[in-house]
Design an enzyme around this catalytic site. Structure first.
Site, PDB file in Angstrom:
ATOM      1  N   GLU A 157       0.907  -1.278   0.313  1.00 11.48           N
ATOM      2  CA  GLU A 157       0.258  -0.288   0.213  1.00 11.48           C
ATOM      3  C   GLU A 157       0.803   1.552  -0.119  1.00 11.48           C
ATOM      4  OE1 GLU A 157      -2.908  -0.364   3.291  1.00 11.48           O
ATOM      5  OE2 GLU A 157      -3.853  -2.362   2.404  1.00 11.48           O
ATOM      6  N   GLU A 281      -6.475 -10.541  -1.360  1.00 11.20           N
ATOM      7  CA  GLU A 281      -7.329 -10.259  -0.323  1.00 11.20           C
ATOM      8  C   GLU A 281      -8.922 -10.113  -0.548  1.00 11.20           C
ATOM      9  OE1 GLU A 281      -5.788  -7.285   2.029  1.00 11.20           O
ATOM     10  OE2 GLU A 281      -3.766  -7.601   1.871  1.00 11.20           O
TER      11      GLU A 281
HETATM   12  O1  G3I Z   1      -4.866  -8.520  18.651  1.00 10.56           O
HETATM   13  C1  G3I Z   1      -5.587  -7.602  19.108  1.00 10.56           C
HETATM   14  C2  G3I Z   1      -6.311  -7.950  20.446  1.00 10.56           C
HETATM   15  O2  G3I Z   1      -5.426  -8.419  21.303  1.00 10.56           O
HETATM   16  C3  G3I Z   1      -7.138  -6.851  20.863  1.00 10.56           C
HETATM   17  O3  G3I Z   1      -7.843  -7.313  21.750  1.00 10.56           O
HETATM   18  C4  G3I Z   1      -8.161  -6.432  19.937  1.00 10.56           C
HETATM   19  C5  G3I Z   1      -9.098  -5.188  20.242  1.00 10.56           C
HETATM   20  O4  G3I Z   1      -9.376  -4.385  19.190  1.00 10.56           O
HETATM   21  O5  G3I Z   1      -7.415  -5.812  18.739  1.00 10.56           O
HETATM   22  C6  G3I Z   1      -6.569  -7.022  18.144  1.00 10.56           C
HETATM   23  O6  G3I Z   1      -5.883  -6.674  17.244  1.00 10.56           O
HETATM   24  C7  G3I Z   1      -6.760  -6.121  16.141  1.00 10.56           C
HETATM   25  C8  G3I Z   1      -6.105  -7.206  14.812  1.00 10.56           C
HETATM   26  O7  G3I Z   1      -6.821  -6.664  13.647  1.00 10.56           O
HETATM   27  C9  G3I Z   1      -6.658  -8.708  15.098  1.00 10.56           C
HETATM   28  O8  G3I Z   1      -8.055  -8.954  15.106  1.00 10.56           O
HETATM   29  C10 G3I Z   1      -6.382  -4.857  15.586  1.00 10.56           C
HETATM   30  O9  G3I Z   1      -6.924  -4.031  16.590  1.00 10.56           O
HETATM   31  C11 G3I Z   1      -6.950  -4.431  14.322  1.00 10.56           C
HETATM   32  O10 G3I Z   1      -6.549  -3.209  13.979  1.00 10.56           O
HETATM   33  C12 G3I Z   1      -6.467  -5.407  13.219  1.00 10.56           C
HETATM   34  O11 G3I Z   1      -6.998  -5.209  12.101  1.00 10.56           O
HETATM   35  C13 G3I Z   1      -6.411  -5.828  10.928  1.00 10.56           C
HETATM   36  C14 G3I Z   1      -6.083  -4.665   9.787  1.00 10.56           C
HETATM   37  O12 G3I Z   1      -5.436  -5.340   8.690  1.00 10.56           O
HETATM   38  C15 G3I Z   1      -5.257  -3.750  10.487  1.00 10.56           C
HETATM   39  O13 G3I Z   1      -4.722  -2.817   9.607  1.00 10.56           O
HETATM   40  C16 G3I Z   1      -7.165  -7.125  10.404  1.00 10.56           C
HETATM   41  O14 G3I Z   1      -7.604  -8.017  11.047  1.00 10.56           O
HETATM   42  C17 G3I Z   1      -6.818  -7.302   9.041  1.00 10.56           C
HETATM   43  O15 G3I Z   1      -7.601  -8.250   8.254  1.00 10.56           O
HETATM   44  C18 G3I Z   1      -6.336  -6.281   7.991  1.00 10.56           C
HETATM   45  O16 G3I Z   1      -5.943  -6.687   6.938  1.00 10.56           O
HETATM   46  C19 G3I Z   1      -5.388  -5.775   5.697  1.00 10.56           C
HETATM   47  C20 G3I Z   1      -4.168  -6.073   5.310  1.00 10.56           C
HETATM   48  O17 G3I Z   1      -3.145  -6.561   5.969  1.00 10.56           O
HETATM   49  C21 G3I Z   1      -3.850  -5.066   4.225  1.00 10.56           C
HETATM   50  N1  G3I Z   1      -4.952  -4.874   3.183  1.00 10.56           N
HETATM   51  C22 G3I Z   1      -6.271  -4.399   3.701  1.00 10.56           C
HETATM   52  C23 G3I Z   1      -6.717  -5.421   4.938  1.00 10.56           C
HETATM   53  C24 G3I Z   1      -7.899  -5.150   5.393  1.00 10.56           C
HETATM   54  O18 G3I Z   1      -7.755  -4.080   6.247  1.00 10.56           O
END
Ligand code: G3I
Length: 375
Positions: A157, A281
């Protein structure tokens, strides 16, 4: 005596359910098998889903991506302390089932701890220090996983919707790239060179979203072409493909452009550079882009109804028909998750449940799944 017996009964019941689920899935035609002549079928997994969705994965997929577990903050939350256990266990699973692995992602503006960009006194680090940290991260991580990861998203990105490079000055804080702010554009080339030096066998990808937007297509094409002309080791490009419902007829509407034709144009442009293309994705939200939803208009399993699910199935079908037409250019198609009970789209907007994948909340195939098997 009673308690252990109760426990045994529960365990027996759980294993019976698991075997029943496996049996049900083994009666379905396999997605990965059907697509073997075309490309690998991948799914993003998290630290739990490869266990909870094992039957679906084993039956329908032959490639895996770790959704979060190989990102910078997971690999090296604290400087010099690398934590590989969770990802290692996920890759063990992939190996056990002879699945390909996409490593995601080495250099990204998100999910990277702040220590990377500042010194002990909180001052922004200089170019030399950031390059050293980038090199140490890429080298440690890729050396650890050498031979176990087939494809790496090296840079993720780097481009904005208007086709400019993502800088440290973007309006929204979570859109800013500290990599660019300190290293400028050549952070991208540097990352690829470091990755190639760390594992000369690994296939290296540039990964980005909204490839259907003309400004992005042109900018990503120019970026890739420039890298190749400079002799930077890059082998492929990842198109994320997070789709929404399309209703808009207005070309200026964000949703208008998410058509197979527009994405096909990007695939052909990038492939003309001699790069491999992977769809990395994919998911299809049941919500329309650009439309505001309030809690009373959020879909629930009860209110969803057949309309959006049929439209979703049509969207999946049209995109996959285009992927098949171009399968000589595409080596894998990955969905960002496995079933609707575990998707980032339901996690992000708190309270707004989404249903973007090929299998439903109970892991049963959805109309989109059956549509993908008709060809
Ligand atoms: O692991 C913590 C957990 O300990 C906590 O309790 C919880 C509370 O909010 O958060 C958890 O972490 C989250 C993590 O996902 C796991 O669920 C983060 O807050 C959250 O920000 C994170 O989001 C991820 C996101 O990328 C972050 O940018 C998504 O799962 C993931 O699917 C998403 O993936 C991205 C690709 O890497 C790049 N392209 C876009 C795609 C979708 O946004």
């Amino acid at each position: 005596m009673c308690k252990p017996l109760g426990l045994v009964a529960v365990i027996v019941l759980i294993s019976a359910c698991a075997s029943l689920e496996k049996m049900q899935h083994s009666e379905q035609p396999s997605l990965a098998q059907a697509y073997l002549p075309h490309f690998l079928m991948g799914a993003a997994i998290d630290e739990d889903s490869y266990k909870t969705h094992e039957a679906l994965l084993v039956r329908h997929y032959n490639s895996l991506t770790t959704e979060n577990e190989m990102k910078f903050e997971h690999m090296q939350e604290v400087e010099g302390v690398f934590t590989f256990d969770t990802a290692d266990a996920m890759l063990d699973f992939a190996e056990q089932h002879h699945m390909a692995v996409r490593g995601h992602a080495l250099v990204w503006h998100r999910q990277t701890p702040n220590w990377v960009f500042v010194d002990d006194s909180g001052k922004v680090v200089d170019r030399a220090m950031l390059l050293q940290r980038m090199q140490s991260h890429i080298t440690e991580v890729m050396t650890h996983f050498k031979g176990r990861v087939d494809y790496w998203d090296v840079v993720n990105e780097a481009i904005m919707d208007d086709g400019t490079l993502r800088t440290g000055e973007e309006e929204a804080e979570d859109q800013r790239s500290q990599w660019y702010a300190i290293l400028q554009e050549d952070y991208i080339a540097e990352a690829f060179r470091m990755a190639h030096a760390a594992d000369p066998e690994a296939k290296l990808y540039y990964n980005d979203y909204y490839n259907h937007l003309p400004a992005r297509q042109d900018a990503i094409y120019a970026l890739l072409k420039g890298l190749l002309e400079k002799g930077v080791p890059i082998h492929g490009v990842g198109l994320q493909c997070h789709l929404r419902m399309v209703q808009a007829q207005d070309p200026s509407h964000e949703a208008y452009y998410q058509s197979p034709e527009n994405l096909e144009k990007a695939i052909k442009m990038y492939a003309s550079l001699g790069l491999d293309v992977q769809i990395t994705e994919m998911d299809v939200s049941v919500y329309e882009a650009g439309k505001t939803y309030t809690p009373d208009t959020f879909y629930t399993p009860e209110t969803l109804g057949p309309g959006p699910i049929e439209l979703q199935s049509k969207r999946y079908g049209e995109f996959f028909a285009m992927f098949r037409r171009n399968s000589h250019l595409i080596s894998s198609v990955t969905t960002w998750g496995i079933a609707d009970d575990n998707t980032w789209l339901s996690e992000f907007d708190s309270g707004r449940q989404d249903f973007p994948l090929l299998f439903d909340l109970e892991h049963k195939p959805k109309p989109a799944f059956y549509r993908l098997m008709e060809f």
